[in-house]
Each structure stands twice: as C-alpha cells, then as structure tokens.
Write an enzyme that holds these catalytic residues in place. Sequence first.
Site, PDB file in Angstrom:
ATOM      1  N   ASP A   1      -1.031   4.535   6.601  1.00 51.44           N
ATOM      2  CA  ASP A   1      -1.083   3.581   7.723  1.00 51.44           C
ATOM      3  C   ASP A   1      -2.400   3.662   8.495  1.00 51.44           C
ATOM      4  O   ASP A   1      -3.096   2.664   8.650  1.00 51.44           O
ATOM      5  CB  ASP A   1       0.101   3.766   8.674  1.00 51.44           C
TER       6      ASP A   1
ATOM      7  N   LYS B   1       0.828  -1.221   0.000  1.00 50.29           N
ATOM      8  CA  LYS B   1       0.000   0.000   0.000  1.00 50.29           C
ATOM      9  C   LYS B   1       0.857   1.265   0.000  1.00 50.29           C
ATOM     10  O   LYS B   1       0.628   2.187  -0.794  1.00 50.29           O
ATOM     11  CB  LYS B   1      -0.925  -0.002   1.225  1.00 50.29           C
TER      12      LYS B   1
ATOM     13  N   ARG C   1     -13.816  -9.651 -14.360  1.00 51.58           N
ATOM     14  CA  ARG C   1     -13.018  -9.229 -15.512  1.00 51.58           C
ATOM     15  C   ARG C   1     -13.721  -8.168 -16.358  1.00 51.58           C
ATOM     16  O   ARG C   1     -13.096  -7.556 -17.223  1.00 51.58           O
ATOM     17  CB  ARG C   1     -12.687 -10.443 -16.392  1.00 51.58           C
TER      18      ARG C   1
END
Length: 312
Positions: free
Chosen positions: A178, A160, A244
């Site tokens: 965070d 991340k 998808r």
Amino acid sequence: MAEVTTKDIMEEFELALVNDEDSVAYRPITTSDISRPGMEMAGFFTYYPAKRIQLIGKTELSFYEQLSEEEQLDRMEQLCTYDTPAVILSRGMEAPQPLINAANEVGLPIFSTEISTTRMSSKLTTYLESKLAPMTALHGVLIDIYGIGVMITGSSGVGKSETALDLVRRGHRLVADDSVEIRQEQDGVLVGRSPELIRHLLEIRGLGIINVMTLFGAGAVRNEKRIGLAIDLEAWDQKKQYDRLGLDEDFMQVFDTGLPKITVPVRPGRNLAVIIEVAAMNFRLKRMGINAAEQFSERLTSVINESDTDND
C-alpha cells in the site's frame, strides 16, 4: 528527511558525554559530512564548517597541545559555536579544559569514544547518510524477488496486493504493501521500506488485513530492500500499442534517480505473479549483459541481410 540529534548518535555509538549534562543541549544534525578541524587548530577559520560534527583525533590534539595558552583558548572559543552539533574525541583521549569551558559556554556536547578516528568517521558518515537521506512515500507494493527489489505500482483495485500475495506464496518476500517509504541513500540507490504501522501486513479485498509473517513465517518478509525495478500494472487498453519485444526502455523518476520501469497490461486470464517473476529474472540477466530482445533483433537483422544478399 528524518531528524537526527546528537543524543541519537550518543546512544547509537555508546559515546561518553565529557562535559556536564545539565549545561548541554542535544542539537539537531543537518548534514552527514564530518569535519576534522586540522586547519582550524592552526587558526584558519575562514571556511570553518560550523554545522558539521567536529571529530578530533590524535593528530589535531597533538598540534593543539603545542600552542600557547592564549592560542589554545582562542582556538576552542572559535571551534565551539551555537551552530556546531557536537565535538567528538576519538581513541578515548581526554578533553582539554579550554575545550570543556568553551563548550559549556554555548551548551555544546563533547563526546568521547574508544574507536579510532578514521573508523569513527566512516561509521558516523554511513549512519548519518542513511538517517538524513531524502525520503518520500509512494503508493504501491515492494517485493524482494530473486534478490531484486521490485516496486509494483498501478491504480487502486488493479490487483497489486493480490499479486503480492501470490508472489509470497511462491517463496518471495514482502517488504511493503500500500505505502512504500523510499529514501535515496546516494546517487542511483533507492531503498524502500514499510511504514511501521502496516509492516508485514497485506490488505486483500474480501479477506481484509492479513499478517504475512504470521501466516507464512519470518522468511516471507523483510524490513527494507534496495529497489531495482518498477512494474506498473494498468488495465488493458485495446487502442494502446504495447511493447512486444522489450527493446524500449522506460524509467520512473524518483528524486534524481531514473528507476527502470516496465508497463504490464492487466486483463482476465493473465498470471501476473509469473509475469512479474520472469520480469525480475530477465532484469537480472540484462544486468549480467544478456539481453534476449537485443539478441533477437540482431538475429532478425542478420536474417534480413542474408535474404537481401541472396536476392542480389
């Protein structure tokens, strides 16, 4: 929920304290609703919202002045309770002596402002709704991408912060890393910000803590941002079937708001920053009424129908 006191609003709106400071207590405010005690001035206290700030304008005070001395004393004694946070007089009007006496008896602060009643009510409500909004903290990263607040979540070590660094390098703005403090200001509106301790900081494994504003400039950060989209990064699972086409809609529940969520599988070679950047742009297009997945589905359905017609 943050605690707001009457002293906070006094300092925020530069209100003047009318009664003796030694005799008042700066009380906590528990609701963003404001009361204009018109019915109370007429003597109807059955449903008196005592826990709200009482805002007295020219209308209420003009009616009050027409009452007898006995009625004036009675109204102010009932208006000033130990639960009432404060009384505010708008337009710089002078507080009646019975109000000051009744307020001093229970330690209630009386404030005065030059602002008009309606404008003061609007400004005070907006301020209190922001301060008293429900708040929580979630593990993740918040980035402003093309004006869309994108909340990036995922398990520890999935990448991340590294993705956030790449996005900042591409010209987007970091809000929080965070830990993201989220408050719900109104139905459907979530606003995220960083805790003060780690504001503008980014933790990159192997590098440690870096200051994004120092490295990339003030334009690379912002203090808070409305959250529009959540992107969950997860390790690629060969056995899992991923969407998808983009027709499926998933949501992340925060308080009573459903935040649109996209799950992005992570594996070596995938440029996550570009994928998230495109996801934000595609989200903006959907809000404008342009949905590529639906257009493709309609086109495919049309081709199938034409094929069936030709076969007949």
